[in-house]
Structures are given as C-alpha cells and as structure tokens.
Design an enzyme around this catalytic site. Structure first.
Site, PDB file in Angstrom:
ATOM      1  N   TRP A 133      39.191  91.080  51.897  1.00  0.00           N
ATOM      2  CA  TRP A 133      38.005  90.245  51.234  1.00  0.00           C
ATOM      3  C   TRP A 133      38.399  89.799  49.837  1.00  0.00           C
ATOM      4  CZ3 TRP A 133      36.463  91.825  46.156  1.00  0.00           C
ATOM      5  CH2 TRP A 133      35.121  91.198  45.799  1.00  0.00           C
ATOM      6  N   HIS A 134      39.392  90.394  49.241  1.00  0.00           N
ATOM      7  CA  HIS A 134      40.112  89.557  48.026  1.00  0.00           C
ATOM      8  C   HIS A 134      40.794  88.508  48.172  1.00  0.00           C
ATOM      9  CE1 HIS A 134      39.434  93.906  46.455  1.00  0.00           C
ATOM     10  NE2 HIS A 134      39.483  93.087  45.183  1.00  0.00           N
ATOM     11  N   GLY A 135      41.341  88.189  49.306  1.00  0.00           N
ATOM     12  CA  GLY A 135      41.764  86.831  49.457  1.00  0.00           C
ATOM     13  C   GLY A 135      42.536  86.372  50.657  1.00  0.00           C
ATOM     14  N   PHE A 166      38.775  85.212  43.963  1.00  0.00           N
ATOM     15  CA  PHE A 166      38.390  85.908  44.931  1.00  0.00           C
ATOM     16  C   PHE A 166      36.989  85.379  45.610  1.00  0.00           C
ATOM     17  CE2 PHE A 166      41.069  89.042  42.754  1.00  0.00           C
ATOM     18  CZ  PHE A 166      42.312  88.636  43.147  1.00  0.00           C
TER      19      PHE A 166
END
Length: 483
Positions: free
Chosen positions: A320-322, A483
């Site tokens: 989800w962060h990247g 993000f």
C-alpha cells in the site's frame, strides 16, 4: 500545495477559513468541497476528475447496497463498488510496477516491450480510496447507513486537511460531525496550537535532520558510523515529518469543528513490534485490522492461519505504501516479527524496559532502511555498512556539505522522542482540573496558569521560528505524499 508552504499559510488557509465561517452552517459542506477541490487542483486539475469520479462511484454503490440491504444483491453491489475502487488504485499505483517487474523477468525493459509511457501517481489516492472502501464495507456490514447527501459525502472524501496523507477516516466515525459539529473559540485556538506544533515538527526537526539521511543513502560504500547515522536520521525525519502532518491535519480539522482520530502515540517508546503498530500510523493499523486481518480470519482459524494472516496483511500494508519490492520487503519484515512475537508469546510487560525498548527501536530502524532505499540494492549497501564491511569511522568526504546544525537537531530530535510524553503533559494546561470557588466560579490552579502562559509563549516562539525557517529554505514536500 502543502501545509508548510507560504501560499497555503498566508493565502489559501486564511481565505478558506474566512469563506467557511461566512457560510451559513447548513451550507458549509459546499464550502469544504469547493475549498478542498481547489486545494487538490492546485497540484493537477486533471486528477481532480479522478477524485470526483471515485467519489461519485462510491456514493452510488453505497446507495445501492443500502437499497438492497439483506439480499444477495447487496453483496454484489458491495463487491462491484470495492472492485472499482481497487481498480483505480491498481491502475494508477501498480501498473508501472507490474510492467517493470514483467520486463525484468523477461530480461528486457519496458521500452523494448513497446511501453513508452509512465502513469503519474495521483497524490492522496491511497488514502481516499481506502476511505471509499471502508464506507462501502461499513454499509454492507450495517455498521453505518448510506448518506443521501452527495455534498456531505464529497466533503468527507475530499476534506483537504487529511486528503493527501491522512489520517485515514471512516465515514461512520465522522458522519455525525459532518451533519452537525460544534464550533467554539477554544476549539479553534486548540486547533491553531496543534497545527503550529505539527508545522514546527516538519520544518524545524524533520527538514533539519534530512540532510544527514540523504548523505548516508547517497553513499556507495558507507561505513558503520555513516550508515547508522543515516538510519537514525531517517527514522527521526520520517516520524517528525509524518506525525507533524497528522498534527497539522488534526489542527486544521479542529479549526473547522472536526475531531479526527489520533494517528501517533509515541511509537518509538514501543517495547515490541506489536506495540509499535498500536502506536504508529494508528488509522492505517486499524483499517488493516478491520478490513483485512479480521475478514481473512484473524486469529480464529488456528495458529498457522493466524501467522499467515499477520504476514499477508503486513505484506499488503507494505505494498500500500508504494509499488516497489522495497516496500514488500519492509512489510514482510514487520509481518514476520509480528508472527514471531505471537509464536513466542512475547509480552513487552514481562521484559526489562532497558532491553525491550532499544531492541524494538533497532528492529524498526532496520526496517526503515529498506523503506527509504530506492532499490533493494541500495538498502543492501546500507546494511553492509551497518555490519562494518566498509569500515567504522566517519569520513571527511561524508561530512562535506553537512552543517553542525544538522547534528545538533539530530540530538534534539532524539531527546524530544525520549521526553515527548513529559513535554506534552507539561505544556497541556487542560490536563489540570480547574478549581471551583464557593461562588461556583472555575479558576485554574497556579501551576495550570503557569503552564498556560508557558504554552502560549512556546507556541508563539515556535511559530516565529518556523516562519523564519520557511522563508529561508527551499520547497520540501511531506514524505508521505509519495504514497
């Protein structure tokens, strides 16, 4: 536009608040939508239509789920609505990643495959998509009713204080405040105070230690001291940058009559990785628990399934962060430690504080290395430095370009992390109960009065120092914008 920019502080925010409070109470959602859309369009107008489209999609399917409540159609509409939101996130955030990974497996490049374009990542997409998903799921679960007002829902999704980097809000927690919220001078002043603290964290601390981290991660052969300083500096930079943004978002919300959830609770005093995730990015932790971990079975389907669920959720949390293998590895690192702590029945309360705290902090910092690195190879370079493969001492070429102030603020940031609880307690006059006179009048005690004065002086000084620093430094976006 970012909160720490002059155009936001001295142009957008004053004009928005003026328009907001001049608008009749019943129509303030319109002002929020207009102001938030302007705020988002300041970055790129074209991606504003993606935000509006996602909002309309979610609003429509929320109504359809409510309309067919209790039937199979409700489940179908929920699945379609969530799938649409995930498709938006998947295309814009992960398509480039999948193309690059496929090309690497094939031993070629995207250009050689005929792919000559790159999708731009819309800022804030991870946050407003997660909010949209939680809205649909909550309606399906009957945890919240669907709203009939499109403007109120659009105001919730686009609420500019938290639009770009959270906290991740849930409509069921904010619905009452959107339809009716209390505005007061005290709440507005508290919001200004909270915003000022967050701005100071970002400008005076996070940006001050950033050069040390940047210098370390730019080296091809860092020594132990250089790698460790870079790892420590980035850990502090990320905390003060992100928690500073959250403080500013919460403060802005209070200026508008909203009470957002807290997103941080002194995470670096954690004594286990499990405790860390109860203190760090709390809104994401709660979201992952309620909408991923529990639906996967949580800890209700046996020991092995529990470990699988923990690791899977953290892998997805990392992704989800990247869209990068570095974030997948970071998620796996935390997922494995969560599983290990559960398997060994690790309890931070049963271990000495002076052992469990530094061990946990070290594990967290080791994870931040791969989180910060642009590639897995870059992270491996820092890890090689941490085990002393390139020597141990600081070198003169590393210190070139770094000022003494950066190292002073590094120590100051570390001290604030250690003493943050006491600092907050001292400078919070509200923590002391007022005294009541025989006539029924409430007055603050002498100590509370001193705290209130100290608080006012400190906040005024912070604002002056922060604005002065803003005037002399270059543009510095928040880390979580990526993000």
């Amino acid at each position: 536009m970012v909160f720490s920019s002059e155009q936001f502080l001295f142009l957008f925010l004053p004009l928005f608040l003026l328009a907001y409070y001049m608008t009749p109470v019943a129509k303030r959602s319109w002002t929020i939508v207009a102001g938030s859309y302007l705020f988002y369009a300041w970055w790129r107008v074209d991606f504003l239509f993606l935000l509006i489209g996602t909002t309309a999609w979610t609003y429509y399917f929320g109504l359809k789920i409510q309309e067919h409540d209790g039937s199979k159609r409700a489940k179908i509409f929920c699945a379609i609505g969530v799938a649409g939101c995930l498709a938006v996130l998947g295309v814009f955030k992960y398509l480039n990643f999948f193309i690059d990974s496929f090309a690497a497996l094939a031993g070629t490049t995207p250009d050689q495959l005929g792919v000559h374009w790159r999708l731009i990542l819309p800022i804030g997409i991870s946050f407003y998509v997660f909010q949209s998903i939680s809205y649909l799921v909550d309606i399906y679960r009957k945890d919240a009713p669907a709203t009939r007002s499109f403007i109120d829902f659009a105001a919730f999704i686009a609420l500019f204080p938290q639009l770009i980097a959270g906290p991740i809000l849930r409509y069921k927690d904010l619905a009452g405040q959107i339809s009716h919220r209390v505005h007061s001078v005290n709440m507005f002043v508290d919001g200004v105070s909270r915003f000022t603290v967050g701005l100071a964290k970002k400008v005076l601390l996070a940006d001050a230690v950033a050069p040390i981290a940047d210098a370390s991660f730019a080296l091809s052969d860092p020594t132990f001291a250089e790698a460790f300083l870079g790892m420590l500096a980035y850990s502090l930079q990320l905390y003060f940058d992100f928690s500073g943004y959250s403080d500013m978002a919460i403060g802005l919300g209070m200026m508008m009559g909203f009470r957002f959830i807290e997103n941080f609770n002194r995470p670096y005093i954690s004594r286990s990785i499990t405790e860390f995730w109860r203190r760090w990015h709390i809104s994401l932790s709660v979201w992952l628990r309620d909408y991923l971990y529990i639906p996967l079975g949580g800890n209700r389907k046996g020991v092995r399934r529990t470990y699988f669920n923990l690791i899977t959720v953290m892998l997805l949390g990392g992704l989800w962060h990247g869209a990068s293998w570095t974030f997948v590895i970071w998620g796996a690192w935390h997922g494995c430690w969560l599983a290990i702590e559960r398997a060994t029945r690790w309890s931070y309360t049963s271990h000495k504080y002076w052992i469990s705290l530094p061990v946990t902090f070290l594990l967290v910092m080791i994870g931040w290395v791969v989180f910060r690195a642009e590639t897995v190879g870059s992270a491996f370079t820092i890890y090689c430095g941490l085990v002393g493969l390139n020597g141990f001492a600081l070198r003169a070429d590393y210190l070139v370009g770094l000022t003494q102030d950066s190292f002073i603020f590094l120590l100051l940031s570390l001290a604030i992390v250690a003493l943050e609880g006491r600092i907050v307690t001292f400078f919070n006059p509200g923590s002391s109960e007022p005294q009541v006179t025989p006539g029924g009048q409430m007055v603050l005690s002498a100590s509370a009065s001193y705290r209130q004065i100290a608080n006012s002086v400190l906040l005024s000084a912070l604002m002056v120092l922060t604005v002065a620093k803003l005037a002399e430094q270059s543009f510095s976006p928040f880390l979580y914008f990526q993000f």
